[in-house]
Design an enzyme around this catalytic site. Sequence first.
Site, PDB file in Angstrom:
ATOM      1  N   HIS A 107      83.283  45.981  53.949  1.00 24.59           N
ATOM      2  CA  HIS A 107      81.889  45.883  54.385  1.00 24.59           C
ATOM      3  C   HIS A 107      81.011  46.004  53.143  1.00 24.59           C
ATOM      4  CE1 HIS A 107      78.389  46.165  57.043  1.00 24.59           C
ATOM      5  NE2 HIS A 107      77.923  46.998  56.134  1.00 24.59           N
ATOM      6  N   CYS A 108      80.219  44.989  52.901  1.00 25.32           N
ATOM      7  CA  CYS A 108      79.413  44.922  51.681  1.00 25.32           C
ATOM      8  C   CYS A 108      77.962  45.256  51.990  1.00 25.32           C
ATOM      9  CB  CYS A 108      79.521  43.529  51.071  1.00 25.32           C
ATOM     10  SG  CYS A 108      78.577  43.359  49.534  1.00 25.32           S
ATOM     11  N   VAL A 109      77.459  46.324  51.381  1.00 23.58           N
ATOM     12  CA  VAL A 109      76.059  46.702  51.616  1.00 23.58           C
ATOM     13  C   VAL A 109      75.103  45.708  50.979  1.00 23.58           C
ATOM     14  CG1 VAL A 109      76.605  49.152  51.818  1.00 23.58           C
ATOM     15  CG2 VAL A 109      76.065  48.201  49.574  1.00 23.58           C
TER      16      VAL A 109
END
Length: 270
Positions: A107-109
């Site tokens: 999951h990439c912020v």
Amino acid sequence: PRYEPRMARRSDAWIPIFVVVLLLWTVVTHQLSVVQHWGIRVTMLITNALALYCYHKSIVTSPLVPRNVTTDLPPLYGNCPKCSNVKKQRTHHCSTCERCIFRMDHHCVWINNCVGLFNHKFFLLFLFWTAVYASVGETSLALYIYQTKLSPVELTLPYAIKTAKAFLLAPHLVGLFVAGFNGGGFVMGMFFFTIVCMWNNTTTFEVLKGKGTCIFWRTGEWHRGSRWLNLQEVLGVDWWFWLIPTAPVLQYSELQWTQDLPLESFFNKV
């Protein structure tokens, strides 16, 4: 196929806005005050536009969400206890997005979204074109400082100190240097790590869980017998489109797919 965009959390939406503003500010500042050669100007405009477009596609493309259907592909873990979706092979539940993602990398912020099968190529190309853009920008900045601030005849310590002070008093030059050096270095590191994972047909999540390897010469559990086939699983079968931000034509491993069933029978357009 088109997939509806889904932001993970509205409270994190400021991060993509910050990235877009930073990319636009650097290219405008370079064009107005640093870059003098037309070739470098055109190169920076093209690479910046490609980076922004790939970034947009990484955000709005759904990574691939399994749904509850009965198929010839047996579930690996049954139903997910958190979202009740069928837990297929290489599927992981993202606690931030609150959904299961097939072939989840992480999951990439920075894109406020998960990186999965359908947006993995766009994410990689965002890293690649941003790294190219940052490299060209830092090179042009170094040439600008050398040509306008330094004199080859006066390369003495007092003159170097005087030049450093003049550089530090120019906020736009300091900003360009910090953004290019730190951001470009981080993006390059991410790009090489991601491409090695693709080379081994593994993901960041699988590496962290000990189910895959990020070592260049090793192979993991999902190795398809050929590095070329490993890359095709994410980037698509048409190698001439690998650096172009188009949706890849995917060819799947027999461990995950059967050719008789359509893609829509496995996954939900979310």
